[in-house]
Design an enzyme around this catalytic site. Structure first.
Site, PDB file in Angstrom:
ATOM      1  N   SER A   1      -0.528  -6.264  -3.067  1.00 28.03           N
ATOM      2  CA  SER A   1       0.434  -6.727  -2.381  1.00 28.03           C
ATOM      3  C   SER A   1      -0.213  -7.409  -0.960  1.00 28.03           C
ATOM      4  O   SER A   1       0.437  -8.239  -0.147  1.00 28.03           O
ATOM      5  CB  SER A   1       1.287  -5.714  -1.880  1.00 28.03           C
ATOM      6  OG  SER A   1       1.992  -5.058  -3.001  1.00 28.03           O
TER       7      SER A   1
ATOM      8  N   HIS B   1       0.019 -11.929  -8.045  1.00 32.21           N
ATOM      9  CA  HIS B   1       0.990 -11.100  -7.612  1.00 32.21           C
ATOM     10  C   HIS B   1       2.534 -11.167  -7.951  1.00 32.21           C
ATOM     11  O   HIS B   1       2.911 -11.954  -7.702  1.00 32.21           O
ATOM     12  CB  HIS B   1       0.910 -11.184  -5.746  1.00 32.21           C
ATOM     13  CG  HIS B   1       1.723 -10.296  -5.072  1.00 32.21           C
ATOM     14  ND1 HIS B   1       2.491 -10.618  -3.776  1.00 32.21           N
ATOM     15  CD2 HIS B   1       2.074  -8.982  -5.452  1.00 32.21           C
ATOM     16  CE1 HIS B   1       2.939  -9.641  -3.430  1.00 32.21           C
ATOM     17  NE2 HIS B   1       2.817  -8.705  -4.405  1.00 32.21           N
TER      18      HIS B   1
ATOM     19  N   GLU C   1       2.728 -15.041  -7.089  1.00 33.63           N
ATOM     20  CA  GLU C   1       1.917 -15.566  -5.858  1.00 33.63           C
ATOM     21  C   GLU C   1       0.276 -15.402  -6.336  1.00 33.63           C
ATOM     22  O   GLU C   1      -0.076 -14.315  -6.961  1.00 33.63           O
ATOM     23  CB  GLU C   1       2.064 -14.709  -4.702  1.00 33.63           C
ATOM     24  CG  GLU C   1       1.754 -15.119  -3.397  1.00 33.63           C
ATOM     25  CD  GLU C   1       2.086 -14.161  -2.104  1.00 33.63           C
ATOM     26  OE1 GLU C   1       2.213 -13.032  -2.547  1.00 33.63           O
ATOM     27  OE2 GLU C   1       1.926 -14.560  -0.982  1.00 33.63           O
TER      28      GLU C   1
ATOM     29  N   ASN D   1       4.112 -10.688   1.511  1.00 37.15           N
ATOM     30  CA  ASN D   1       4.406  -9.408   2.414  1.00 37.15           C
ATOM     31  C   ASN D   1       3.941  -9.508   3.822  1.00 37.15           C
ATOM     32  O   ASN D   1       4.312  -8.839   4.670  1.00 37.15           O
ATOM     33  CB  ASN D   1       3.270  -8.434   2.150  1.00 37.15           C
ATOM     34  CG  ASN D   1       4.116  -7.781   0.616  1.00 37.15           C
ATOM     35  OD1 ASN D   1       5.390  -7.468   0.699  1.00 37.15           O
ATOM     36  ND2 ASN D   1       3.551  -7.884  -0.698  1.00 37.15           N
TER      37      ASN D   1
HETATM   38  P1  NAD Z   1       3.034   2.917  -8.449  1.00 37.51           P
HETATM   39  O1  NAD Z   1       2.623   4.096  -7.307  1.00 37.51           O
HETATM   40  O2  NAD Z   1       4.512   2.989  -8.844  1.00 37.51           O
HETATM   41  O3  NAD Z   1       2.107   2.994  -9.712  1.00 37.51           O
HETATM   42  C1  NAD Z   1       0.672   3.135  -9.613  1.00 37.51           C
HETATM   43  C2  NAD Z   1       0.222   3.712 -11.064  1.00 37.51           C
HETATM   44  O4  NAD Z   1      -1.277   3.382 -10.798  1.00 37.51           O
HETATM   45  C3  NAD Z   1       0.271   5.185 -10.927  1.00 37.51           C
HETATM   46  O5  NAD Z   1       1.003   5.372 -12.403  1.00 37.51           O
HETATM   47  C4  NAD Z   1      -1.079   5.753 -11.092  1.00 37.51           C
HETATM   48  O6  NAD Z   1      -1.324   6.958 -11.974  1.00 37.51           O
HETATM   49  C5  NAD Z   1      -1.725   4.488 -11.501  1.00 37.51           C
HETATM   50  N1  NAD Z   1      -3.534   4.505 -11.162  1.00 37.51           N
HETATM   51  C6  NAD Z   1      -3.867   4.984  -9.870  1.00 37.51           C
HETATM   52  N2  NAD Z   1      -5.291   4.911  -9.975  1.00 37.51           N
HETATM   53  C7  NAD Z   1      -5.546   4.544 -11.047  1.00 37.51           C
HETATM   54  C8  NAD Z   1      -6.634   4.563 -11.920  1.00 37.51           C
HETATM   55  N3  NAD Z   1      -7.870   4.598 -11.146  1.00 37.51           N
HETATM   56  N4  NAD Z   1      -6.782   3.995 -13.147  1.00 37.51           N
HETATM   57  C9  NAD Z   1      -5.545   3.728 -13.734  1.00 37.51           C
HETATM   58  N5  NAD Z   1      -4.297   4.033 -13.173  1.00 37.51           N
HETATM   59  C10 NAD Z   1      -4.496   4.413 -11.898  1.00 37.51           C
HETATM   60  O7  NAD Z   1       2.734   1.660  -7.644  1.00 37.51           O
HETATM   61  P2  NAD Z   1       3.157   0.140  -7.803  1.00 37.51           P
HETATM   62  O8  NAD Z   1       4.529   0.073  -6.922  1.00 37.51           O
HETATM   63  O9  NAD Z   1       3.428  -0.134  -9.236  1.00 37.51           O
HETATM   64  O10 NAD Z   1       2.342  -0.680  -7.334  1.00 37.51           O
HETATM   65  C11 NAD Z   1       0.972  -1.128  -8.084  1.00 37.51           C
HETATM   66  C12 NAD Z   1       0.296  -2.221  -7.564  1.00 37.51           C
HETATM   67  O11 NAD Z   1       1.454  -3.534  -7.393  1.00 37.51           O
HETATM   68  C13 NAD Z   1       0.046  -2.088  -6.033  1.00 37.51           C
HETATM   69  O12 NAD Z   1      -1.136  -2.643  -5.595  1.00 37.51           O
HETATM   70  C14 NAD Z   1       1.210  -2.695  -5.166  1.00 37.51           C
HETATM   71  O13 NAD Z   1       0.819  -2.819  -4.025  1.00 37.51           O
HETATM   72  C15 NAD Z   1       1.687  -3.823  -6.158  1.00 37.51           C
HETATM   73  N6  NAD Z   1       2.895  -4.329  -5.869  1.00 37.51           N
HETATM   74  C16 NAD Z   1       3.974  -3.526  -5.726  1.00 37.51           C
HETATM   75  C17 NAD Z   1       5.311  -3.868  -5.738  1.00 37.51           C
HETATM   76  C18 NAD Z   1       6.614  -2.964  -5.522  1.00 37.51           C
HETATM   77  O14 NAD Z   1       7.689  -3.439  -5.307  1.00 37.51           O
HETATM   78  N7  NAD Z   1       6.334  -1.667  -5.749  1.00 37.51           N
HETATM   79  C19 NAD Z   1       5.498  -5.399  -5.826  1.00 37.51           C
HETATM   80  C20 NAD Z   1       4.520  -6.270  -6.014  1.00 37.51           C
HETATM   81  C21 NAD Z   1       3.125  -5.705  -5.967  1.00 37.51           C
END
Ligand code: NAD
Length: 308
Positions: free
Chosen positions: A131, A152, A164, A202
């Site tokens: 993000s 993104h 994005e 963001n």
């Molecule tokens: P989340 O916390 O829901 O999930 C993250 C997952 O990654 C977890 O299941 C964790 O076990 C796993 N993980 C961590 N380290 C790891 C590794 N080394 N190998 C494999 N798996 C691993 O997070 P999220 O909200 O899904 O966010 C994920 C990414 O997407 C982030 O970079 C976030 O900024 C981005 N993002 C999030 C949103 C949102 O609305 N939540 C929107 C757009 C982008």
């Protein structure tokens, strides 16, 4: 082999996709690729997280079938195209594209990209769903900076149209063109952006969410009141505090810290209330409690507690 951004790269055909991280975003990303016919390896550190993700995807696909968006055969085929693994080495062997959607943490991402660079075939594009974290910084952990890009997706991934597409300093134009074309194939609308903290989405969204938390912290109004003003007054489909719960308060805090560090301006400093809520483990929808409380099966919005 390291390629500079001026080195032309042949456009590659994407068939096998690996999605790393199966949380809020990863399961949606896997669902979208699989529904569009791609073979998907979904990787996470934890087997129970993968099981939960597959249940979520199955439920979401059932909803699409019920609404007439997919027939049962296509639904089953999409689900069968997703293979779960806790082994990055196994999951990446044949990948043409990796979309990394692991925790929003710079060290985790740098280490993952170091490993991905070693494990993936040389033609493979490594995309990150970050993000806010610098694509150029992430690319520096690899020997293929020309093939590193931001892809993104927005939350919820199967519904939201925007992707994005963020170009790192060394991302080669043919890689950008491949990801733009792929985004269209997924039924999405790509918008290109350059690599600055928070990109476009963001950089604009998080200061608004942070300001909403400040308004709550200072007692300007309550949770429901702040959200109602933004919904009814500004025609936002969801208030900023509900949206923060939906994104994950830990993710919001991580993004604000990247903005604060990256621009060095006090206006991005996260509100102490947000910091405290994350420390307390109340992360929003994914933990069942944030600004609101969430009960499985209920769509009612119930404010979690008195905040001011
Ligand atoms: P989340 O916390 O829901 O999930 C993250 C997952 O990654 C977890 O299941 C964790 O076990 C796993 N993980 C961590 N380290 C790891 C590794 N080394 N190998 C494999 N798996 C691993 O997070 P999220 O909200 O899904 O966010 C994920 C990414 O997407 C982030 O970079 C976030 O900024 C981005 N993002 C999030 C949103 C949102 O609305 N939540 C929107 C757009 C982008």
């Amino acid at each position: 082999m390291e390629q500079s951004s001026s080195t032309p790269m042949a456009s590659i055909e994407i068939k096998h996709v690996t999605v790393v991280g199966c949380g809020t975003m990863g399961n949606g990303i896997a669902q979208v690729f699989a529904t569009c016919g791609y073979s998907v390896n979904l990787v996470d550190l934890f087997a129970p997280a993968l099981e939960k993700a597959m249940n979520t995807i199955a439920r979401n696909l059932d909803r699409v079938v019920a609404k007439g968006g997919l027939d049962q055969v296509a639904r089953d085929a999409a689900l069968a195209r997703i293979h779960c693994s806790t082994s990055l080495a196994e999951a990446t062997q044949k990948s043409d594209l990796v979309v990394e959607a692991a925790t929003e943490n710079r060290q985790i991402k740098l280490e993952l990209f170091r490993q991905l660079d070693q494990l993936c075939p040389s033609h493979c594009i490594l995309a990150t769903n970050t993000s806010s974290i610098s694509i150029t910084d992430i690319a520096g952990a690899t020997h293929r900076p020309a093939q590193i890009i931001g892809m993104h997706f927005m939350n919820p991934v199967p519904i939201m149209k925007l992707i994005e597409v963020i170009k790192g300093y060394n991302t080669t134009p043919s890689v950008t063109a491949t990801i733009v074309a792929l985004s269209h194939q997924l039924g999405k609308i790509p918008v290109e952006a350059n690599d600055y903290p928070g990109f476009v989405a963001n950089r604009i969204l998080m200061p608004m969410i942070n300001e909403a938390v400040h308004a709550l912290y200072e007692g300007v109004a309550g949770v429901a009141e702040i959200d109602t003003v933004m919904k009814l007054g500004m025609a936002h489909p969801m208030g900023p505090l509900q949206l923060a719960d939906f994104i994950g308060l830990d993710v919001c805090l991580a993004i604000l810290r990247v903005l604060h560090d990256g621009f060095g301006q006090a206006k991005y400093a996260p509100c102490p209330l947000l910091v405290k809520m994350v420390s307390s483990g109340n992360l929003g929808l994914k933990t069942g409690k944030g600004f609101y409380s969430y009960q499985a099966g209920s769509k009612d919005l119930v404010v979690a507690q008195e905040f001011c």
